[in-house]
Design a protein around this motif. Structure first.
Motif, PDB file in Angstrom:
ATOM      1  N   VAL A  77      -4.271  15.369   1.377  1.00  0.00           N
ATOM      2  CA  VAL A  77      -5.483  16.003   0.847  1.00  0.00           C
ATOM      3  C   VAL A  77      -5.220  16.592  -0.529  1.00  0.00           C
ATOM      4  CG1 VAL A  77      -7.146  17.871   1.196  1.00  0.00           C
ATOM      5  CG2 VAL A  77      -6.464  16.439   3.125  1.00  0.00           C
ATOM      6  N   VAL A  78      -4.084  17.257  -0.702  1.00  0.00           N
ATOM      7  CA  VAL A  78      -3.730  17.817  -2.003  1.00  0.00           C
ATOM      8  C   VAL A  78      -3.584  16.692  -3.031  1.00  0.00           C
ATOM      9  CG1 VAL A  78      -1.943  19.038  -3.305  1.00  0.00           C
ATOM     10  CG2 VAL A  78      -2.643  19.886  -1.057  1.00  0.00           C
ATOM     11  N   THR A  79      -2.928  15.622  -2.645  1.00  0.00           N
ATOM     12  CA  THR A  79      -2.734  14.484  -3.544  1.00  0.00           C
ATOM     13  C   THR A  79      -4.066  13.935  -4.031  1.00  0.00           C
ATOM     14  OG1 THR A  79      -0.632  13.867  -2.512  1.00  0.00           O
ATOM     15  CG2 THR A  79      -1.816  12.143  -3.704  1.00  0.00           C
ATOM     16  N   LYS A  80      -4.987  13.720  -3.124  1.00  0.00           N
ATOM     17  CA  LYS A  80      -6.294  13.168  -3.491  1.00  0.00           C
ATOM     18  C   LYS A  80      -7.088  14.155  -4.349  1.00  0.00           C
ATOM     19  CE  LYS A  80      -6.314  10.472   0.774  1.00  0.00           C
ATOM     20  NZ  LYS A  80      -6.895  10.326   2.141  1.00  0.00           N
ATOM     21  N   ALA A  81      -6.891  15.438  -4.128  1.00  0.00           N
ATOM     22  CA  ALA A  81      -7.583  16.444  -4.935  1.00  0.00           C
ATOM     23  C   ALA A  81      -7.100  16.398  -6.382  1.00  0.00           C
ATOM     24  CB  ALA A  81      -7.366  17.838  -4.345  1.00  0.00           C
ATOM     25  N   ASN A 141      -7.318  23.470  -3.141  1.00  0.00           N
ATOM     26  CA  ASN A 141      -7.994  24.215  -4.212  1.00  0.00           C
ATOM     27  C   ASN A 141      -7.083  25.275  -4.822  1.00  0.00           C
ATOM     28  OD1 ASN A 141     -10.359  22.744  -3.968  1.00  0.00           O
ATOM     29  ND2 ASN A 141     -11.272  24.154  -2.501  1.00  0.00           N
ATOM     30  N   ALA A 142      -6.291  25.935  -3.981  1.00  0.00           N
ATOM     31  CA  ALA A 142      -5.351  26.933  -4.500  1.00  0.00           C
ATOM     32  C   ALA A 142      -4.300  26.275  -5.384  1.00  0.00           C
ATOM     33  CB  ALA A 142      -4.688  27.670  -3.344  1.00  0.00           C
ATOM     34  N   LEU A 196      -4.621  23.448  -7.073  1.00  0.00           N
ATOM     35  CA  LEU A 196      -5.271  23.035  -8.316  1.00  0.00           C
ATOM     36  C   LEU A 196      -5.408  24.214  -9.275  1.00  0.00           C
ATOM     37  CD1 LEU A 196      -8.124  20.749  -6.923  1.00  0.00           C
ATOM     38  CD2 LEU A 196      -6.189  19.989  -8.308  1.00  0.00           C
ATOM     39  N   PHE A 197      -5.825  25.345  -8.750  1.00  0.00           N
ATOM     40  CA  PHE A 197      -5.993  26.542  -9.577  1.00  0.00           C
ATOM     41  C   PHE A 197      -4.683  26.920 -10.258  1.00  0.00           C
ATOM     42  CE2 PHE A 197      -5.644  31.277  -9.571  1.00  0.00           C
ATOM     43  CZ  PHE A 197      -6.506  31.530 -10.631  1.00  0.00           C
ATOM     44  N   LEU A 198      -3.603  26.967  -9.483  1.00  0.00           N
ATOM     45  CA  LEU A 198      -2.317  27.396 -10.031  1.00  0.00           C
ATOM     46  C   LEU A 198      -1.683  26.334 -10.921  1.00  0.00           C
ATOM     47  CD1 LEU A 198      -0.817  29.284  -6.971  1.00  0.00           C
ATOM     48  CD2 LEU A 198      -1.728  30.278  -9.081  1.00  0.00           C
ATOM     49  N   ALA A 199      -2.115  25.094 -10.793  1.00  0.00           N
ATOM     50  CA  ALA A 199      -1.595  24.014 -11.636  1.00  0.00           C
ATOM     51  C   ALA A 199      -2.387  23.858 -12.922  1.00  0.00           C
ATOM     52  CB  ALA A 199      -1.607  22.696 -10.864  1.00  0.00           C
ATOM     53  N   SER A 200      -3.443  24.625 -13.068  1.00  0.00           N
ATOM     54  CA  SER A 200      -4.313  24.513 -14.236  1.00  0.00           C
ATOM     55  C   SER A 200      -4.080  25.671 -15.197  1.00  0.00           C
ATOM     56  CB  SER A 200      -5.783  24.511 -13.805  1.00  0.00           C
ATOM     57  OG  SER A 200      -6.196  25.818 -13.444  1.00  0.00           O
TER      58      SER A 200
END
Length: 263
Positions: free
Chosen positions: A22-26, A236-237, A239-243
């Motif tokens: 799921v994280v990968t696809k996000a 989502n968490a 993605l936030f921290l990777a941005s």
């Protein structure tokens, strides 16, 4: 909000199933180029194929995270494929012995889970950090667990490994911040899925003589928001921290648990 992750190169460990998939696809949906690493290449390939079908590039690199040389090879493969490494998301890990006290846990069981959950993340970080430092940009997200924030009876080995991963995260954050690299820790609570339903809830239901649905509700009642975390919540968490939206956050523990570990 545009997270501005398009064409960022993300290395993701443990992408084959469940939360990792799921994280990968996000990250693919946000436009990242993906480097998916793990031991079971055959299990990762279907996820990579789905990413490619969505129009995003993805390569799969075989890698045993407990072997430093293989992590170095994976980082080299990422650089050869895409020219840079912007993001590392460490999801791969194990659960260790469940329901055993510390006294019942064998030295081999303890060593195995600590080696995977701590050493594996250290090796991948060690492998990608030179490239991140050279380009003066990087985001590292280590996915741990709330038992690394609060002790847990019957999960000593796992809890110890996740407490240790927090220490690795915080020390690296202090050391590499000067290179414009953020290092953070995401701590999922109980995550809904086959293991939660078929193992955790099923065991509770059997012990207490209640239905599976009642067992799920009992778990949800432990959290302030009265709901169990989903894979998408964790994604989502990450993605936030990777941005760059989180550009001023480093060394943080981010529980994604509906309100349990910090309350």
């Amino acid at each position: 909000m545009d997270l501005k992750l398009t064409d960022r190169v993300a290395v993701i460990t443990g992408p084959a199933k469940g939360m990792g998939a799921v994280v990968t696809k996000a990250f693919a949906a946000e436009g990242c180029k993906l480097v998916l690493i793990g031991r079971d290449v055959a299990a990762i390939e279907p996820v990579a194929a789905e990413v490619r079908a969505s129009g995003r590039p993805a390569i799969v690199v075989p890698c045993d995270l407990t072997v430093p040389a293989q992590c170095d090879i994976a980082a080299k493969a990422a650089l050869e494929a895409f020219g840079r490494i912007d993001i590392l998301v460490n999801i791969a890990g194990g659960s260790g012995p469940i329901g055993k006290t510390g006294a019942q846990t064998t030295p081999d069981e303890f060593d195995e889970i600590v080696t995977l959950n701590m050493n594996g993340c250290f090796h991948t970080m060690h492998a990608v950090l030179p490239a991140m430092a050279e380009q003066r940009y990087g985001k590292i997200v280590n996915v741990g667990g709330t038992f690394g924030l609060r002790g847990r009876a019957g999960r000593m080995a796992y809890s110890a490994s996740k407490w240790g991963l927090r220490g690795i995260t915080k020390s690296f954050a202090l050391e590499v911040g000067q290179h414009n690299i953020n290092v953070n820790y995401v701590a999922p609570g109980m995550v809904d899925g086959p293991r939660f339903r078929d193992k955790v809830c099923a065991d509770m239901a059997k012990k207490l003589g209640i239905t599976l649905e009642e067992a799920m509700q009992r778990h949800a009642a432990d959290y302030a928001l009265r709901r169990v975390t989903t894979d998408s919540d964790v994604a989502n968490a990450c993605l936030f921290l990777a941005s760059d939206v989180s550009r001023q956050l480093t060394g943080v523990d981010m529980p994604v648990d509906g309100g349990w570990a910090m309350l």
